[in-house]
Design a protein around this motif. Structure first.
Motif, PDB file in Angstrom:
ATOM      1  N   LYS A 140      54.718  40.579  39.849  1.00  0.00           N
ATOM      2  CA  LYS A 140      53.268  40.457  39.863  1.00  0.00           C
ATOM      3  C   LYS A 140      52.844  39.094  39.325  1.00  0.00           C
ATOM      4  CE  LYS A 140      51.381  45.082  40.008  1.00  0.00           C
ATOM      5  NZ  LYS A 140      50.279  45.936  39.518  1.00  0.00           N
ATOM      6  N   ILE A 141      51.847  38.515  39.965  1.00  0.00           N
ATOM      7  CA  ILE A 141      51.315  37.228  39.519  1.00  0.00           C
ATOM      8  C   ILE A 141      50.425  37.470  38.303  1.00  0.00           C
ATOM      9  CG2 ILE A 141      49.864  35.271  40.196  1.00  0.00           C
ATOM     10  CD1 ILE A 141      50.761  35.803  43.083  1.00  0.00           C
ATOM     11  N   LYS A 142      50.533  36.598  37.320  1.00  0.00           N
ATOM     12  CA  LYS A 142      49.784  36.776  36.076  1.00  0.00           C
ATOM     13  C   LYS A 142      48.275  36.722  36.312  1.00  0.00           C
ATOM     14  CE  LYS A 142      53.392  34.990  33.004  1.00  0.00           C
ATOM     15  NZ  LYS A 142      53.738  33.974  31.988  1.00  0.00           N
ATOM     16  N   GLU A 143      47.569  37.497  35.483  1.00  0.00           N
ATOM     17  CA  GLU A 143      46.118  37.608  35.604  1.00  0.00           C
ATOM     18  C   GLU A 143      45.441  36.248  35.428  1.00  0.00           C
ATOM     19  OE1 GLU A 143      42.355  39.798  33.396  1.00  0.00           O
ATOM     20  OE2 GLU A 143      44.395  40.373  32.890  1.00  0.00           O
ATOM     21  N   LYS A 144      45.899  35.443  34.480  1.00  0.00           N
ATOM     22  CA  LYS A 144      45.270  34.154  34.226  1.00  0.00           C
ATOM     23  C   LYS A 144      45.370  33.231  35.438  1.00  0.00           C
ATOM     24  CE  LYS A 144      45.674  34.001  29.175  1.00  0.00           C
ATOM     25  NZ  LYS A 144      46.243  33.261  28.018  1.00  0.00           N
ATOM     26  N   ILE A 145      46.514  33.288  36.129  1.00  0.00           N
ATOM     27  CA  ILE A 145      46.700  32.471  37.336  1.00  0.00           C
ATOM     28  C   ILE A 145      45.724  32.905  38.421  1.00  0.00           C
ATOM     29  CG2 ILE A 145      48.307  31.871  39.190  1.00  0.00           C
ATOM     30  CD1 ILE A 145      50.568  32.091  37.142  1.00  0.00           C
ATOM     31  N   LEU A 146      45.599  34.235  38.610  1.00  0.00           N
ATOM     32  CA  LEU A 146      44.668  34.767  39.603  1.00  0.00           C
ATOM     33  C   LEU A 146      43.236  34.356  39.289  1.00  0.00           C
ATOM     34  CD1 LEU A 146      46.044  38.382  40.153  1.00  0.00           C
ATOM     35  CD2 LEU A 146      46.088  36.511  41.790  1.00  0.00           C
ATOM     36  N   GLU A 147      42.857  34.467  38.035  1.00  0.00           N
ATOM     37  CA  GLU A 147      41.493  34.120  37.626  1.00  0.00           C
ATOM     38  C   GLU A 147      41.205  32.647  37.876  1.00  0.00           C
ATOM     39  OE1 GLU A 147      41.058  35.291  33.577  1.00  0.00           O
ATOM     40  OE2 GLU A 147      40.437  37.326  34.075  1.00  0.00           O
ATOM     41  N   ARG A 148      42.149  31.781  37.504  1.00  0.00           N
ATOM     42  CA  ARG A 148      41.940  30.344  37.670  1.00  0.00           C
ATOM     43  C   ARG A 148      41.820  29.962  39.147  1.00  0.00           C
ATOM     44  NH1 ARG A 148      46.446  28.313  33.229  1.00  0.00           N
ATOM     45  NH2 ARG A 148      45.233  28.812  31.346  1.00  0.00           N
ATOM     46  N   TYR A 149      42.705  30.522  39.968  1.00  0.00           N
ATOM     47  CA  TYR A 149      42.654  30.221  41.392  1.00  0.00           C
ATOM     48  C   TYR A 149      41.392  30.774  42.041  1.00  0.00           C
ATOM     49  CZ  TYR A 149      47.209  28.019  42.059  1.00  0.00           C
ATOM     50  OH  TYR A 149      48.250  27.134  42.040  1.00  0.00           O
ATOM     51  N   THR A 150      40.942  31.943  41.598  1.00  0.00           N
ATOM     52  CA  THR A 150      39.722  32.543  42.135  1.00  0.00           C
ATOM     53  C   THR A 150      38.509  31.694  41.794  1.00  0.00           C
ATOM     54  OG1 THR A 150      40.672  34.764  41.951  1.00  0.00           O
ATOM     55  CG2 THR A 150      38.279  34.612  42.168  1.00  0.00           C
ATOM     56  N   ILE A 151      38.429  31.244  40.538  1.00  0.00           N
ATOM     57  CA  ILE A 151      37.314  30.384  40.117  1.00  0.00           C
ATOM     58  C   ILE A 151      37.354  29.055  40.876  1.00  0.00           C
ATOM     59  CG2 ILE A 151      36.357  29.073  38.185  1.00  0.00           C
ATOM     60  CD1 ILE A 151      37.346  31.385  36.349  1.00  0.00           C
ATOM     61  N   PHE A 152      38.554  28.495  41.012  1.00  0.00           N
ATOM     62  CA  PHE A 152      38.715  27.237  41.741  1.00  0.00           C
ATOM     63  C   PHE A 152      38.263  27.390  43.196  1.00  0.00           C
ATOM     64  CE2 PHE A 152      41.439  24.651  44.545  1.00  0.00           C
ATOM     65  CZ  PHE A 152      41.044  23.379  44.138  1.00  0.00           C
ATOM     66  N   GLY A 153      38.699  28.480  43.821  1.00  0.00           N
ATOM     67  CA  GLY A 153      38.320  28.743  45.216  1.00  0.00           C
ATOM     68  C   GLY A 153      36.829  28.934  45.373  1.00  0.00           C
ATOM     69  N   PHE A 154      36.216  29.650  44.416  1.00  0.00           N
ATOM     70  CA  PHE A 154      34.770  29.892  44.469  1.00  0.00           C
ATOM     71  C   PHE A 154      34.006  28.569  44.367  1.00  0.00           C
ATOM     72  CE2 PHE A 154      30.694  30.713  42.366  1.00  0.00           C
ATOM     73  CZ  PHE A 154      30.145  31.628  43.261  1.00  0.00           C
ATOM     74  N   ILE A 155      34.455  27.684  43.487  1.00  0.00           N
ATOM     75  CA  ILE A 155      33.792  26.384  43.319  1.00  0.00           C
ATOM     76  C   ILE A 155      33.900  25.554  44.601  1.00  0.00           C
ATOM     77  CG2 ILE A 155      33.891  24.170  42.097  1.00  0.00           C
ATOM     78  CD1 ILE A 155      34.773  25.766  39.602  1.00  0.00           C
ATOM     79  N   ILE A 156      35.098  25.529  45.185  1.00  0.00           N
ATOM     80  CA  ILE A 156      35.321  24.770  46.416  1.00  0.00           C
ATOM     81  C   ILE A 156      34.443  25.303  47.545  1.00  0.00           C
ATOM     82  CG2 ILE A 156      37.000  24.214  48.221  1.00  0.00           C
ATOM     83  CD1 ILE A 156      37.343  22.592  45.666  1.00  0.00           C
ATOM     84  N   ILE A 157      34.424  26.630  47.715  1.00  0.00           N
ATOM     85  CA  ILE A 157      33.623  27.232  48.787  1.00  0.00           C
ATOM     86  C   ILE A 157      32.135  26.980  48.569  1.00  0.00           C
ATOM     87  CG2 ILE A 157      32.903  29.448  49.808  1.00  0.00           C
ATOM     88  CD1 ILE A 157      35.809  30.385  49.330  1.00  0.00           C
ATOM     89  N   SER A 158      31.684  27.078  47.311  1.00  0.00           N
ATOM     90  CA  SER A 158      30.276  26.826  46.997  1.00  0.00           C
ATOM     91  C   SER A 158      29.889  25.391  47.331  1.00  0.00           C
ATOM     92  CB  SER A 158      30.000  27.112  45.519  1.00  0.00           C
ATOM     93  OG  SER A 158      30.261  28.464  45.209  1.00  0.00           O
TER      94      SER A 158
END
Length: 437
Positions: free
Chosen positions: A402-420
């Motif tokens: 399983k991928i660590k929660e912190k990695i998922l959170e960081r990538y999700t926030i990064f993706g949200f910023i890029i898409i925005s």
């Protein structure tokens, strides 16, 4: 103003349907695998919502920012040693993959259902290429890629295109055109430089259409044509001594005689009539000519009707065809030679595609097209989109870790910023196109 309101209402309804169906896919798959859904919202609701009501374990609501929607699934990012059995993280990789894919699946199904229903209700109308009697009429863009009025298109990429409806799309997808120009066979190449002219066009109209004779479809009230007694269905035969065979010849000849008195020869119910007309400084008569759809006695159209059962295989085929076109366009967005990125638009561009008067046929065609486009975009492996989560789950399935929660959170926030940021750029570009381009 009324047309703007109608387009805006159609856009909001279309977006609402797409969002609800997409989130419903996540919601129902979650329910099937007994995962709790905490929130189900149409539109985003920072700080407050227009409406919300809790039913069972889920709060249903409508937000105030119409840029999307969401479902909040319990346990999406938790990494406890003992996850509760109704949390997302407690489920197997396959179950989690299906829950995340639910929105994409439902958007695909919606597109298939819409196109199947439209085929069942209206059928398909085609113009066989062999019935294009007089060759093609092209605008300035068609001329820039090497086509001329009267050309007969024989092959695209060496293949015969049986239906004229498919020729404009085939030209965009193709690399070469073989034409018959007054008995001479000519081969035209279609490189990125030539396609750039087509992608740069400001209007979404076709750059080629069947060449038609100059028959009046409608006379504008109080125009020169109306003043001198021209009527619907009149066929213009000549101006002075210059014979006119096709509609594309008329505009140039009229402009040639601007600010002059001309003799107009017309065919009215097989009777030859001559009229003496003074043209204004623009050389405009004030008429709309018939197109090939209005001349079904000359251009024999084919209509295919489908039973309810037959419509679904063809609905799937139609959806797949539209998806292939979208993938082709997406690929060309990244080519600076074609400049296809200039056709990117936000909600403003989408709204302009709807009819100025409420038209359910056009509405459902656009909704079905946008639904499969939304499915395709969400499949891209970008963090914060469904495709990003799908990628992480597939990595887990391959590595069995399983991928660590912190990695998922960081990538999700990064993706949200890029898409925005991308959305903001697209909206700014759309506004720029409206006022300056």
């Amino acid at each position: 103003m009324f047309s703007i309101i109608v387009r805006f209402m159609q856009l909001i309804l279309c977006i609402s349907i797409l969002i609800v169906i997409h989130e419903l896919g996540h919601f129902l798959l979650s329910k099937i695998f007994k995962v709790r859904v905490e929130r189900f919202f149409l539109f985003f609701d920072p700080w407050f919502s227009i409406f919300k009501k809790k039913i069972g374990d889920t709060i249903y609501g409508i937000g105030w920012i119409p840029l999307g929607g969401y479902v909040k699934i319990a346990g999406m990012l938790t990494e406890k040693k003992e996850n509760k059995n109704w949390e997302f993280c407690s489920k197997s990789s396959i179950q989690r993959l299906l829950i995340i894919s639910g929105g994409i699946i439902f958007n695909v199904l919606l597109s298939i259902f819409i196109f199947s229903f439209l085929l069942f209700k209206y059928g398909d109308i085609y113009l066989p290429t062999k019935n294009v009697k007089y060759g093609i009429e092209v605008d300035s863009l068609g001329e820039r890629i090497g086509l001329k009025n009267g050309d007969n298109i024989l092959f695209i990429n060496g293949k015969y295109i049986p239906y004229f409806n498919d020729i404009p799309k085939s030209i965009l997808l193709g690399n070469s055109i073989t034409i018959d120009r007054m008995g001479k066979i000519i081969h035209l190449s279609l490189n990125d430089e030539k396609k750039r002219f087509l992608f740069e066009r400001k209007k979404s109209n076709f750059f080629i259409q069947p060449r038609v004779p100059p028959i009046i479809n409608y006379v504008i009230k109080n125009s020169i044509a109306d003043k001198y007694g021209l009527k619907n269905n009149d066929e213009i035969l000549a101006i002075n001594s210059e014979f006119i065979l096709f509609a594309d010849q008329l505009k140039n000849i009229l402009y040639k005689y601007k600010n002059q008195t001309v003799f107009l020869s017309i065919n009215r119910n097989s009777i030859l009539i001559k009229k003496k007309i003074f043209l204004d400084k623009n050389g405009i008569l004030g008429i709309f000519l018939k197109n090939f759809l209005d001349l079904n006695k000359i251009f024999l159209l084919e209509k295919n009707n489908y039973s309810l059962i037959q419509s679904f295989p063809y609905g799937i085929k139609k959806t797949w065809s539209i998806l292939k076109d979208q993938i082709f366009f997406f690929k060309n967005i990244f080519s600076f030679k074609t400049k296809a990125y200039k056709q990117i638009g936000s909600f403003f561009s989408i709204a302009k595609e709807f009819s100025s008067q409420w038209n359910w046929n056009i509405f459902w065609i656009l909704t079905g097209t946008l639904s499969i486009w939304l499915a395709f975009l969400n499949l891209l492996p970008i963090p914060s989109l469904d495709g990003g989560y799908i990628l992480f789950i597939i990595i887990e399935m391959i590595t069995t870790k399983k991928i660590k929660e912190k990695i998922l959170e960081r990538y999700t926030i990064f993706g949200f910023i890029i898409i925005s940021l991308l959305m903001m750029m697209v909206i700014i570009w759309d506004i720029f196109k409206v006022f300056f381009y």
